[in-house]
Enzyme design. Structure first.
Site, mmCIF file in Angstrom:
data_model
loop_
_atom_site.group_PDB
_atom_site.id
_atom_site.type_symbol
_atom_site.label_atom_id
_atom_site.label_comp_id
_atom_site.label_asym_id
_atom_site.label_seq_id
_atom_site.Cartn_x
_atom_site.Cartn_y
_atom_site.Cartn_z
ATOM 1 N N ASP A 99 13.192 -10.759 1.847
ATOM 2 C CA ASP A 99 13.158 -9.811 0.737
ATOM 3 C C ASP A 99 11.693 -9.595 0.350
ATOM 4 O O ASP A 99 10.796 -10.292 0.841
ATOM 5 C CB ASP A 99 13.957 -10.398 -0.432
ATOM 6 C CG ASP A 99 14.339 -9.360 -1.473
ATOM 7 O OD1 ASP A 99 13.969 -8.176 -1.321
ATOM 8 O OD2 ASP A 99 15.020 -9.736 -2.444
ATOM 9 N N GLU A 112 7.705 -5.507 1.325
ATOM 10 C CA GLU A 112 7.098 -4.171 1.452
ATOM 11 C C GLU A 112 5.567 -4.204 1.683
ATOM 12 O O GLU A 112 5.091 -3.273 2.347
ATOM 13 C CB GLU A 112 7.412 -3.336 0.198
ATOM 14 C CG GLU A 112 8.865 -2.983 0.051
ATOM 15 C CD GLU A 112 9.724 -4.168 -0.411
ATOM 16 O OE1 GLU A 112 10.922 -4.190 -0.074
ATOM 17 O OE2 GLU A 112 9.194 -5.063 -1.087
ATOM 18 N N ASP A 133 17.901 -2.471 -4.156
ATOM 19 C CA ASP A 133 18.402 -2.805 -5.493
ATOM 20 C C ASP A 133 19.113 -1.614 -6.131
ATOM 21 O O ASP A 133 18.576 -0.950 -7.030
ATOM 22 C CB ASP A 133 17.254 -3.279 -6.370
ATOM 23 C CG ASP A 133 16.619 -4.549 -5.821
ATOM 24 O OD1 ASP A 133 17.241 -5.215 -4.987
ATOM 25 O OD2 ASP A 133 15.489 -4.868 -6.232
#
Length: 910
Positions: free
Chosen positions: A501, A504, A577
């Protein structure tokens, strides 16, 4: 600063960042390269192509501004590859006498190694009127117009264009240069300043798709499947489609804003010509305009083509032109061509295709044990239980909170005893703690990304002060991979897999919640040049770690939030999300379909929505839809109420159980589709137009989708819905998946809907493979018999395929698999071996049989069947379409033919 104060500041930071706030992120006007590119007028480029020749099997040329013939040229290289793939490279001339501050970044490790061998060595150029052309593939040529420079692919049979670049003269390439004393290249956004030591280095150009009705692709964003125009007359002015990987908390739907991943690959499709594609291999920020019809009406440029077309504008902050053109012409051709460049999807383990149960966070071992037991108590199968960041010792990855999880190996072994698995999280931010072995090692080895001053970059994320491994460097990827060994990751077992997770990368106190663009990576590469691929390299390193851990025998499972072209080779992706509302349920379908179109077949959305508390009806509808996602996982934020399937009353539990049971029954079909994706690049979940490519009613339909070529699913996206309009394409009928009711193809049906299910149909002419005995997990179903559901078309014919291997190892690469094709024609069902004979010496053995064959649409009158070669005659009977369901409709059934799935046989209806 003491820890209490740090924690308080971090919480304040969360409240300011973690919700959708438009002003936290740059728009085009606040992004200088985008603003400059959008301000250019058609025809502003005066590049001409000179010195065109064939060198080492490639076409090469110099590109020079006509108005500045003595300026430094750009070097163009055009390569032709097998199967109608054209590669265009344009870069600065690094061999000239000009000074070069640095080499521009070219993205490594995305194009698969086998692609180079597909190059067709050009022998000659063909001169045309002020142009040069080369052979591309049968019926197609690549043409370079000299003055002004333009590149296009031509269909030689019709003379029509397929795709073109710089037809509108918008090409611009800002070359690197040495900084003078009076140059001020720094850019500021909010409180952050980007030093930009090499100045403006953006690239932009126009690309046109001919005979296109719609364009698709360029994920990731929460918007429609068919991309809407962003500029032009009668177009509400909009931002371009942005490709810049960001941690966007509670993203909004129906927005061109880029989310967690970026794939600069666009497909066009139209009724007249079919499908084509364009892929720009570039990991810098990109902005793309889809230009509405008439946008260039005042330009004075008249294109030498009367074809209908869609024009697009591609703008990037940095990099080089490394672009691939795919001629198609069918949808699956383009996906095969794209897979030849970036690779096809990895074949997941069988357990990963089943249902996953996740939450931030399952509190402790007792919580895990209770949740696991409740699934058994309520007869709901599942395969994977997930642990989020709270399972660690203070957000230090590869550790356990030994108060909450004192016996992690035993916890995993208990799950494994039921054929179940566990997933834990490992994010790229490493806690800066001198007592944390991982940080100490990375710091000593110099393995972190550097800031613009050359120090280890220090940003804030879940652990507080954090640094980030520079996984662009293969050495650092190998180091990270080693951390997944059982010796290094203490408490891990062979049934534990991984979740990446925040890759990015997410930096809570960074510009736009990410890493500054002037941070420095391996080889002096600026972060701006590779930003969109950072998570890709991290995903790659993690997957390679699990392969190493299993000594090359165990297929990895790694879920990643960030993605780039090629991510399909390393694992699954989820859409991030999302929120517990009907709009997010609705937009999940085009999001998953778009990922599939751009190579990412193994994807899904968080069932129930990550944020918020879904109403029971929404949760049920989400399970009913999510059961058809390629990746099927429920997940929720820690501030939400618990929402395991049994917490909403007996009826809702029954409905959710039934939705999950549908997925488990269809696992053989899904696994076969994942193998198809692994060999062809064709996704599991498909837009309707992929299977019905000339049916215009399907081109913009993103409420329904195909699972493979056999199942059509229509979601229910409104509360208390009583009816649904469902378009069933094609000339053949469709059979309701639940009831077997037959519906005419080529028309829109207004159907009554109940809470029991969402509309789903089997296409006439197909054969579905199912397993109808429900166990605790997919692992326990391995030796269960199969059911075939034969949906006959108007010719009383059908066919389907089944792929089987051991479900976990790489043995299939050596030929250890079974691949059968079932064909029903002229009243006879035949099982044919379609596995390649040259696959290898290893074969997968199976004694599993087919226990039931159900015939939908069978003409009445037949009473018996003859099985060959056993010469066994058995009776036809009426049997339920779904054995486990009460009051299931009855259809002609061959019960207990007990033919082995691995063998050749025929069954003749008498």
């Amino acid at each position: 600063m003491n820890q209490t104060l740090r924690f308080t500041l971090l919480l304040l930071l969360f409240t300011s960042v973690f919700s959708w706030k438009k002003d936290e992120f740059r728009n085009c006007n606040q992004t200088p390269f985008c603003k400059r590119a959008r301000s250019r007028s058609p025809g502003s480029s005066d590049l001409i192509a000179t010195q065109i020749t064939v060198t080492d099997g490639d076409l090469t040329a110099n590109l020079i501004p006509k108005s500045q013939p003595d300026s430094k040229p750009l070097i163009l290289t055009l390569s032709v590859h097998h199967d109608g793939i054209l590669r265009l490279k344009i870069d600065e001339d690094h061999h000239s006498s000009h000074n070069h501050p640095k080499k521009r970044f070219q993205v490594p490790d995305v194009v698969v190694e086998t692609f180079a061998a597909t190059k067709l060595w050009l022998q000659r150029l063909t001169s045309e009127d002020a142009a040069s052309s080369v052979y591309l593939s049968d019926g197609y040529s690549a043409v370079i117009r000299h003055d002004p420079f333009e590149l296009f692919i031509r269909d030689d049979n019709s003379g029509d264009r397929v795709i073109s670049l710089n037809s509108h003269g918008l090409f611009d390439f800002e070359q690197l240069r040495e900084k003078n004393e009076d140059d001020n290249w720094a850019e500021s956004f909010r409180t952050h300043t980007d030093k930009r030591p090499y100045g403006p280095q953006s690239i932009s150009f126009d690309v046109s798709f001919y005979d296109a009705d719609f364009v698709y692709g360029i994920p990731e964003r929460a918007t429609s499947l068919a991309l809407k125009p962003t500029r032009g007359p009668n177009v509400e002015e909009s931002e371009p489609y942005r490709l810049f990987n960001l941690d966007v908390f509670e993203y909004i739907h129906d927005s061109p804003f880029g989310l967690y991943g970026s794939i600069p690959f666009m497909l066009s499709h139209g009724k007249v010509r079919g499908t084509s594609g364009f892929f720009w291999l570039n990991a810098a920020e990109m902005q793309i305009d889809v230009l509405g019809s008439g946008w260039d009406a005042e330009s004075g440029i008249s294109l030498p083509s009367s074809q209908n077309r869609i024009d697009t504008m591609w703008m990037s902050e940095a990099g080089v032109v490394d672009a691939f053109f795919f001629v198609g012409p069918r949808p699956k051709d383009v996906l095969r061509q794209y897979a030849a460049v970036t690779g096809a999807s990895a074949l997941p383990q069988m357990f990963a295709v089943a249902y996953h149960q996740c939450r931030w966070n399952y509190r402790d071992e007792e919580d895990v044990e209770n949740v696991d037991a409740k699934f058994d108590e309520f007869d709901i199968p599942y395969d994977v239980l997930w642990l989020d960041i709270e399972h660690t010792d203070g957000k230090r990855y590869f550790t356990w909170d030994r108060t909450l999880f004192p016996n992690p190996e035993e916890m995993q072994r208990k799950l494994a005893g039921k054929g179940r698995h566990m997933v834990t999280i490992a994010d790229p931010h490493i806690k800066r703690d001198e007592n944390y072995y991982l940080h100490k090692e990375a710091s000593e080895k110099g393995y972190y990304v550097k800031d613009s001053s050359g120090n280890d970059f220090d940003g804030w994320c879940w652990p507080g002060s954090s640094s980030y491994p520079d996984t662009l460097n293969p050495e650092i990827r190998s180091w990270w991979a080693d951390k997944f060994s059982y010796q290094s990751y203490v408490g891990s077992t062979p049934s534990l897999y991984i979740w990446n997770d925040m890759n990015e990368p997410s930096v809570f106190n960074g510009p736009e919640v990410t890493m500054p663009r002037d941070a420095i990576h391996y080889g002096g590469v600026e972060h701006r040049e590779l930003h969109n691929a950072y998570g890709y390299y991290f995903h790659m390193a993690t997957a390679e770690g699990l392969v190493k851990r299993g000594e090359g025998k165990d297929r990895p499972f790694v879920l990643s939030r960030a993605l780039f072209a090629g991510s399909q080779r390393y694992g699954a992706i989820w859409t991030g999300d999302n929120s517990a509302d009907w709009d997010h349920l609705r937009v999940s379908v085009p999001m998953v379909l778009t990922l599939g179109l751009t190579g990412i077949s193994f994807s899904g959305a968080d069932v129930g929505g990550f944020f918020g508390n879904p109403e029971p009806e929404l949760l049920v509808r989400w399970y009913q839809l999510g059961a058809y996602y390629p990746f099927f996982r429920a997940h929720a934020h820690h501030d939400t109420k618990r929402r395991e399937p049994w917490l909403f009353g007996e009826r809702k539990t029954e409905l959710i159980r039934d939705a999950i049971h549908v997925r488990y029954a269809l696992l053989p079909y899904y696994y076969t589709l994942f193998r198809e994706a692994n060999t062809t690049g064709v996704p599991v979940a498909r837009p309707l137009w992929m299977e019905f490519s000339s049916d215009e009613a399907t081109f913009s339909n993103d409420e329904a989708f195909m699972v493979g070529n056999s199942i059509l699913v229509q979601g229910i996206y409104t509360e208390r819905a009583k009816h649904a309009s469902v378009y069933l394409p094609g000339k053949q009928p469709w059979y309701d998946l639940r009831t077997g009711t037959v519906y005419k193809g080529g028309v829109t049906h207004k159907l009554e809907v109940t809470e029991e299910s969402i509309p789903a149909f089997q296409r006439a002419g197909t054969i579905l493979t199912r397993k109808d005995r429900f166990r605790r997990s997919s692992t326990q179903m391995a030796n269960d018999p199969f059911t075939l559901v034969i949906a006959l078309n108007s010719s009383q014919a059908a066919e389907g395929e089944l792929y089987i291997d051991d479900g976990s190892s790489f043995g299939f690469l050596e030929g250890a698999f079974i691949h059968r094709r079932f064909v029903f024609a002229n009243g006879k069902l035949t099982s044919v071996d379609v596995a390649p004979t040259s696959g290898g010496n290893v074969r997968h053995k199976s004694d599993v049989v087919i226990e039931r064959i159900i015939l939908l649409g069978q003409a009445p009158g037949s009473k018996h069947a003859l099985i060959e070669p056993s010469n066994q005659k058995i009776d036809l009977e009426l049997g339920p379409l779904w054995v486990q369901r009460a009051r299931s409709p009855l259809f002609t059934t061959i019960r207990k033919p007990n033919v082995r799935v691995a063998e050749d046989w025929t069954i003749k209806i008498l």
